[in-house]
Design an enzyme around this catalytic site. Structure first.
Site, PDB file in Angstrom:
ATOM      1  N   HIS A 148       0.798  -1.227   0.000  1.00 23.07           N
ATOM      2  CA  HIS A 148       0.000   0.000   0.000  1.00 23.07           C
ATOM      3  C   HIS A 148       0.825   1.269   0.000  1.00 23.07           C
ATOM      4  O   HIS A 148       0.273   2.352   0.163  1.00 23.07           O
ATOM      5  CB  HIS A 148      -0.924   0.046   1.215  1.00 23.07           C
ATOM      6  CG  HIS A 148      -1.977  -1.003   1.215  1.00 23.07           C
ATOM      7  ND1 HIS A 148      -3.264  -0.769   0.772  1.00 23.07           N
ATOM      8  CD2 HIS A 148      -1.933  -2.305   1.579  1.00 23.07           C
ATOM      9  CE1 HIS A 148      -3.969  -1.878   0.895  1.00 23.07           C
ATOM     10  NE2 HIS A 148      -3.188  -2.834   1.377  1.00 23.07           N
ATOM     11  N   LYS A 187      -8.232  13.886   4.973  1.00 22.72           N
ATOM     12  CA  LYS A 187      -7.355  12.711   4.915  1.00 22.72           C
ATOM     13  C   LYS A 187      -6.307  12.890   6.008  1.00 22.72           C
ATOM     14  O   LYS A 187      -6.239  13.946   6.629  1.00 22.72           O
ATOM     15  CB  LYS A 187      -6.697  12.592   3.540  1.00 22.72           C
ATOM     16  CG  LYS A 187      -6.048  13.909   3.062  1.00 22.72           C
ATOM     17  CD  LYS A 187      -5.444  13.784   1.682  1.00 22.72           C
ATOM     18  CE  LYS A 187      -6.459  13.874   0.548  1.00 22.72           C
ATOM     19  NZ  LYS A 187      -6.434  12.755  -0.376  1.00 22.72           N
ATOM     20  N   ARG A 188      -5.470  11.875   6.244  1.00 24.54           N
ATOM     21  CA  ARG A 188      -4.395  12.067   7.209  1.00 24.54           C
ATOM     22  C   ARG A 188      -3.528  13.255   6.812  1.00 24.54           C
ATOM     23  O   ARG A 188      -3.366  13.540   5.624  1.00 24.54           O
ATOM     24  CB  ARG A 188      -3.534  10.784   7.297  1.00 24.54           C
ATOM     25  CG  ARG A 188      -4.232   9.635   7.980  1.00 24.54           C
ATOM     26  CD  ARG A 188      -4.556   9.984   9.419  1.00 24.54           C
ATOM     27  NE  ARG A 188      -3.363  10.014  10.227  1.00 24.54           N
ATOM     28  CZ  ARG A 188      -2.972   9.045  11.053  1.00 24.54           C
ATOM     29  NH1 ARG A 188      -3.719   7.955  11.193  1.00 24.54           N
ATOM     30  NH2 ARG A 188      -1.876   9.158  11.756  1.00 24.54           N
ATOM     31  N   LYS A 241       0.880  14.466   1.077  1.00 27.98           N
ATOM     32  CA  LYS A 241      -0.502  14.747   0.657  1.00 27.98           C
ATOM     33  C   LYS A 241      -0.707  16.242   0.402  1.00 27.98           C
ATOM     34  O   LYS A 241      -1.714  16.670  -0.142  1.00 27.98           O
ATOM     35  CB  LYS A 241      -1.490  14.236   1.696  1.00 27.98           C
ATOM     36  CG  LYS A 241      -1.489  12.706   1.837  1.00 27.98           C
ATOM     37  CD  LYS A 241      -2.455  12.250   2.925  1.00 27.98           C
ATOM     38  CE  LYS A 241      -2.348  10.772   3.239  1.00 27.98           C
ATOM     39  NZ  LYS A 241      -3.046   9.916   2.247  1.00 27.98           N
ATOM     40  N   THR A 244      -8.536   6.671  -1.686  1.00 28.10           N
ATOM     41  CA  THR A 244      -9.889   6.112  -1.775  1.00 28.10           C
ATOM     42  C   THR A 244     -10.923   7.186  -1.460  1.00 28.10           C
ATOM     43  O   THR A 244     -12.069   7.104  -1.919  1.00 28.10           O
ATOM     44  CB  THR A 244     -10.074   4.922  -0.804  1.00 28.10           C
ATOM     45  OG1 THR A 244      -9.525   5.275   0.467  1.00 28.10           O
ATOM     46  CG2 THR A 244      -9.388   3.685  -1.338  1.00 28.10           C
ATOM     47  N   LYS A 248     -14.817   8.196  -3.065  1.00 23.67           N
ATOM     48  CA  LYS A 248     -16.053   8.515  -2.336  1.00 23.67           C
ATOM     49  C   LYS A 248     -16.616   9.840  -2.829  1.00 23.67           C
ATOM     50  O   LYS A 248     -17.824   9.984  -3.059  1.00 23.67           O
ATOM     51  CB  LYS A 248     -15.786   8.600  -0.822  1.00 23.67           C
ATOM     52  CG  LYS A 248     -15.419   7.270  -0.201  1.00 23.67           C
ATOM     53  CD  LYS A 248     -14.791   7.413   1.185  1.00 23.67           C
ATOM     54  CE  LYS A 248     -13.980   6.173   1.511  1.00 23.67           C
ATOM     55  NZ  LYS A 248     -13.043   6.364   2.637  1.00 23.67           N
TER      56      LYS A 248
HETATM   57  C1  26W Z   1       4.348   2.359   9.819  1.00 25.26           C
HETATM   58  C2  26W Z   1       3.183   1.577   9.884  1.00 25.26           C
HETATM   59  C3  26W Z   1       2.234   1.829   8.803  1.00 25.26           C
HETATM   60  C4  26W Z   1       2.658   2.033   7.523  1.00 25.26           C
HETATM   61  C5  26W Z   1       1.751   2.208   6.538  1.00 25.26           C
HETATM   62  C6  26W Z   1       0.891   1.821   9.104  1.00 25.26           C
HETATM   63  C7  26W Z   1      -0.022   2.002   8.118  1.00 25.26           C
HETATM   64  C8  26W Z   1       0.424   2.181   6.818  1.00 25.26           C
HETATM   65  C9  26W Z   1      -0.594   2.275   5.722  1.00 25.26           C
HETATM   66  C10 26W Z   1      -0.081   1.511   4.549  1.00 25.26           C
HETATM   67  C11 26W Z   1      -0.952   3.640   5.342  1.00 25.26           C
HETATM   68  C12 26W Z   1      -2.114   3.649   4.405  1.00 25.26           C
HETATM   69  O1  26W Z   1      -3.240   3.685   4.840  1.00 25.26           O
HETATM   70  N1  26W Z   1      -1.862   3.636   3.093  1.00 25.26           N
HETATM   71  C13 26W Z   1      -2.899   3.944   2.137  1.00 25.26           C
HETATM   72  O2  26W Z   1      -3.548   2.774   1.703  1.00 25.26           O
HETATM   73  C14 26W Z   1      -4.684   3.122   0.935  1.00 25.26           C
HETATM   74  C15 26W Z   1      -5.415   1.841   0.607  1.00 25.26           C
HETATM   75  O3  26W Z   1      -4.698   1.096  -0.329  1.00 25.26           O
HETATM   76  C16 26W Z   1      -4.284   3.906  -0.301  1.00 25.26           C
HETATM   77  O4  26W Z   1      -5.444   4.317  -0.963  1.00 25.26           O
HETATM   78  C17 26W Z   1      -3.457   5.119   0.085  1.00 25.26           C
HETATM   79  O5  26W Z   1      -2.966   5.754  -1.073  1.00 25.26           O
HETATM   80  C18 26W Z   1      -2.317   4.709   0.970  1.00 25.26           C
HETATM   81  O6  26W Z   1      -1.618   5.842   1.432  1.00 25.26           O
END
Ligand code: 26W
Length: 824
Positions: A372, A563-564, A569, A671, A675
């Site tokens: 991701h 968003k975060r 971003k 995503t 929406k």
């Molecule tokens: C460090 C721990 C960590 C690292 C990455 C925790 C959580 C993450 C996630 C991968 C962050 C995340 O939510 N990524 C997002 O995933 C979405 C679903 O595929 C994408 O639409 C986003 O672009 C992506 O940033």
């Protein structure tokens, strides 16, 4: 417990479907409130929510049991979605919709002079996720139930979900989210399926009488994993899938040494340690900090889930695992649960006594991995000493996997030691690390990205060596969102308008929404569309008034970025534009002006300083703008606190303009963009992630594209010169001046210096200033387009009409066709 087991094996009589008419719903609701909960009308509204949830849950139970027993039958191939996050949000309203009970429930509740809306909003969000990845998992679960796919979700039942964000003096404050405090009517505890998870200890080798060596993992500190099941209802299809969340508990056995030595409290203390494992969701969504407890959580999830699947398999197949890979597949949501690769090897070899080769075959036929993110700081790696301490047997297995893998690499590229070092699962150095993404790729038969561009960048860049070795493993699965929650439930007014025109099949199959294209030029329909949008904008305005005490006028363009908060971003780019608009108003450049209400929301990771300063800046700019009478209705800015799933349910239906402005090549998919589009917002966005596919779907005339493309970003980076960009752009120069002269921080000297420095830094990885001019120009086009009301509404309808591809139903069908192969 044994009693429970015997009873479970008894043949249960057929369950009767409960009546769903208004009278029986009202009767059950009243009975639950008064006789079960012992409350009365006029009690705290939370109890009304609880009573109604139990009423609705009763009407799910039978289908839930039948769906589960169908899946337990021999021969049903199943997929398991393993994820550290499921960002579910609220459940009650969603189940009511899926059961087709919206009208009857409303009527039943009205009998008591209550409104359904009031009760539904009493539910706390289940915020068991950070953002995109966690919400995606929840949308996937919804779509699998809609498609009747036998998929079980496995996750963690965090005691505390994503922190609640308060804003004080413009700064983010984090408050714990004790979401389970009032009890959770949507979970069923299943202590009878408890698993034991081992930590620590050491490994010994026993030689069996037949001469075979056996590894035994001894003197471990064990923790219990107790499952809680949450129902996932399909849309009007009698299917109810299961999300199984694990909660940690101490083993019942006290440490007898402590106990006998009279250290009663020390013996009880271990209980506390164990329970900590599932206490809290880590709120970082992009940088790994290597915390021991997080690795424990990951192993806890992987081991409990795998053992659970093995338990169910053994019910039918005894201990014969020859057919296991034909019947089971695991999808790992990012690297977070990928210790599962080593854990399944351990279970097969140490506990099922298989040979390495047999076990490896099963592993590499059942594991699949989704990536991701391309951000290097988000790629998880765990130090070898930590691994050694917590999971010594797993480390041995990882070393063995790596040794065999590197042999393969050296056969493919003889003499290329650089390649071996680069591709090794173990990163060498003063401290060694386990690279979790590499472990996932080596152990999986499928590796996918989450949008077309992202998957291509994985193959060409981040995982290039692996792609050269195994091109057949790599594939793309563009994300989606569920139209049930994000349209039918969140936007009832627009949904009924659409259904009136094209019928309601779109809710089950969003491909049908393209029929709306026929109606884009229907002016009566367009007027009604506009009216619905306006109603929805009023709901945002009410929310903003309520939470920020700022007045949004629904005639203005609603421009939203939620968003975060993260540098990639580029909320900063948005703010620079807002300051530029403010500057234009101040200098009287307002001919043909389009009024705008800009809404920004999102949480910053608690340790991410620059993201937190960005929130403060947004709030300070908002203060200046919103209190300047010269600005008036021309421009408003608000920061909405505690952005969450339930807030997005209000925000996305009323948005006109969706901000998707990441540095190209950095947002894996996005995503929120989907929406918004589904709900008739037009996108202003960079050529990044799924924006590209949205642009393809709607056409360039219905999308405001700007900025550098991913390949250009890399070229510009080489001689990026922010100072020169500022000096050659009068508007930007004025904006940067307003920022740096303290206009937005009069009595707070220097608080934005770091932000300004990072924008002006030639090393700025996000190239924010490089896209300023092109962004502002695109915003001018937006403003002009909004002045043409008919044209804008057409674009809005067209966006919704083109959103069919972005349903997670389509995404799940692709996962199924290419990876899982269920029901075939
Ligand atoms: C460090 C721990 C960590 C690292 C990455 C925790 C959580 C993450 C996630 C991968 C962050 C995340 O939510 N990524 C997002 O995933 C979405 C679903 O595929 C994408 O639409 C986003 O672009 C992506 O940033």
């Amino acid at each position: 417990m044994s009693m429970e087991k015997t009873l479970c094996n008894l043949k249960m009589p057929e369950m009767q479907r409960l009546p769903r008419d208004i009278e029986s719903l009202a009767g059950d609701f009243e009975r639950y409130l008064t006789r079960h909960l012992g409350r009365f009308f006029g009690c705290m509204p939370f109890y009304l929510y609880e009573a109604l949830s139990l009423t609705i849950r009763d009407r799910i139970m039978m289908d839930w049991r039948n769906t589960w027993t169908d899946y337990e039958k021999k021969g049903v191939r199943k997929a398991y979605y393993m994820s550290m996050e499921f960002l579910i949000g609220r459940s009650l309203g969603n189940h009511i919709l899926n059961l087709g009970l919206t009208e009857n429930t409303e009527a039943a509740i009205n009998k008591f002079a209550l409104r359904l809306e009031e009760i539904i909003t009493e539910e706390q969000d289940a915020g068991l996720g950070n953002g995109g990845l966690g919400r995606l998992a929840a949308c996937f679960m919804d779509s699998c139930a809609n498609l009747k796919l036998p998929v079980v979700g496995y996750g963690i039942r965090y005691e505390y979900g994503m922190f609640r964000q308060d804003i004080e003096n413009g700064y983010q404050l984090e408050e714990p989210d004790h979401w389970l405090q009032g009890g959770n009517p949507w979970e069923l505890k299943h202590p009878e399926y408890t698993q034991v998870i081992k930590f620590g200890g050491h490994v010994e080798i026993n030689v069996e009488p037949d001469g075979r060596k056996r590894h035994v993992w001894l003197d471990t500190a064990d923790v219990l994993a107790i499952p809680y099941d949450i129902p996932v209802s399909g849309y009007k299809n009698n299917t109810v899938n299961t999300l199984r969340l694990w909660s940690a508990d101490a083993t019942n056995v006290f440490n007898l040494d402590d106990f006998n030595a009279g250290s009663y409290s020390e013996a009880v203390e271990s209980k506390n340690d164990a329970e900590h494992i599932t206490m809290v969701l880590y709120p970082n969504d992009s940088s790994e900090n290597g915390k021991e407890l997080r690795l424990k959580q990951q192993y806890f999830l992987a081991s409990a889930s795998l053992q659970d699947v093995f338990r169910m398999w053994s019910l039918n197949e005894n201990n014969n695992f020859t057919q296991f890979a034909e019947q089971n597949v695991f999808q790992m949501n990012d690297t977070h649960p990928t210790i599962a690769v080593a854990e399944i090897m351990r279970l097969l070899i140490d506990e099922k006594h298989m040979s390495w080769d047999e076990a490896w075959k099963i592993t590499t036929q059942t594991m699949a991995y989704t990536n991701h993110t391309l951000l290097p700081e988000a790629l998880e790696k765990w130090s070898v000493p930590l691994f050694e301490k917590l999971l010594p047997r797993l480390l041995q297995i990882i070393y063995e996997i790596n040794a065999r893998f590197l042999k393969l690499v050296s056969r493919k590229w003889p003499g290329d030691t650089g390649k071996q070092i680069r591709m090794s699962i173990i990163e060498e150095g003063d401290v060694k690390y386990v690279r979790m993404a590499y472990l996932a790729i080596v152990g999986s038969f499928s590796v996918n990205g989450v949008a077309a561009l992202h998957s291509r960048l994985l193959a060409d860049g981040l995982f290039r060596d692996f792609y050269e070795l195994w091109p057949e493993k790599f594939n793309n699965k563009t994300n989606g969102v569920t139209p049930r929650r994000w349209m039918a439930y969140a936007n009832p007014a627009m949904s009924s308008l659409i259904t009136e025109k094209i019928g309601d099949e779109w809710i089950r199959d969003l491909g049908e929404i393209s029929q709306l294209k026929k109606h884009v030029n229907d002016s009566v329909f367009a007027e009604r569309w506009f009216a619905v949008k306006k109603e929805n904008k009023q709901r945002i305005a009410d929310l903003v008034k309520d939470e920020c005490n700022i007045d949004f006028d629904t005639n203005a363009l609603f421009d939203v970025q939620v968003k975060r908060i993260h540098e990639y971003k580029r909320q900063m780019l948005n703010i620079l534009h807002v300051i530029h608009l403010y500057d234009r108003i101040k200098r009287g450049d307002t001919e043909n002006w389009t009024n705008r209400c800009v809404l920004i929301g999102g949480k910053a990771a608690p340790g991410y300083q620059i993201a937190k300063q960005t929130i403060k800046l947004i709030n300070n700019v908002a203060d200046v703008i919103d209190n300047d009478p010269q600005v008036g209705d021309r421009l408003k800015l608000a920061f909405i606190p505690n952005y969450s799933v339930s807030k997005m349910e209000i925000i996305c239906p009323g948005t006109d303009l969706s901000e998707q402005i990441s540095t190209a090549g950095k947002e894996a998919s996005g995503t929120g963009n989907m929406k918004f589009m589904m709900n008739g917002a037009v996108t202003i966005g960079t050529y990044d992630g799924a924006n590209i596919e949205i642009l393809d779907a709607v056409g360039e005339e219905n999308f405001f594209l700007f900025g550098l493309k991913a390949d250009e970003v890399d070229k510009v980076r080489a001689d990026y010169n922010p100072e020169q960009i500022v000096n050659s752009d009068e508007d930007l120069k004025r904006v940067m001046h307003l920022l740096s002269c303290g206009h937005f921080n009069s009595f707070e000297y220097g608080i934005f210096d770091r932000i300004i420095d990072s924008l002006m830094n030639p090393q700025d990885p996000w190239l924010t200033l490089a896209d300023f001019r092109s962004y502002v120009d695109a915003q001018v086009r937006v403003s002009r387009a909004y002045l043409d009301r008919a044209g804008w509404v057409k674009m809005s309808i067209h966006n919704t009409a083109c959103s069919g591809y972005f349903s997670t139903d389509r995404t799940m069908q692709e996962y199924n066709a290419d990876i899982w192969k269920l029901n075939i």
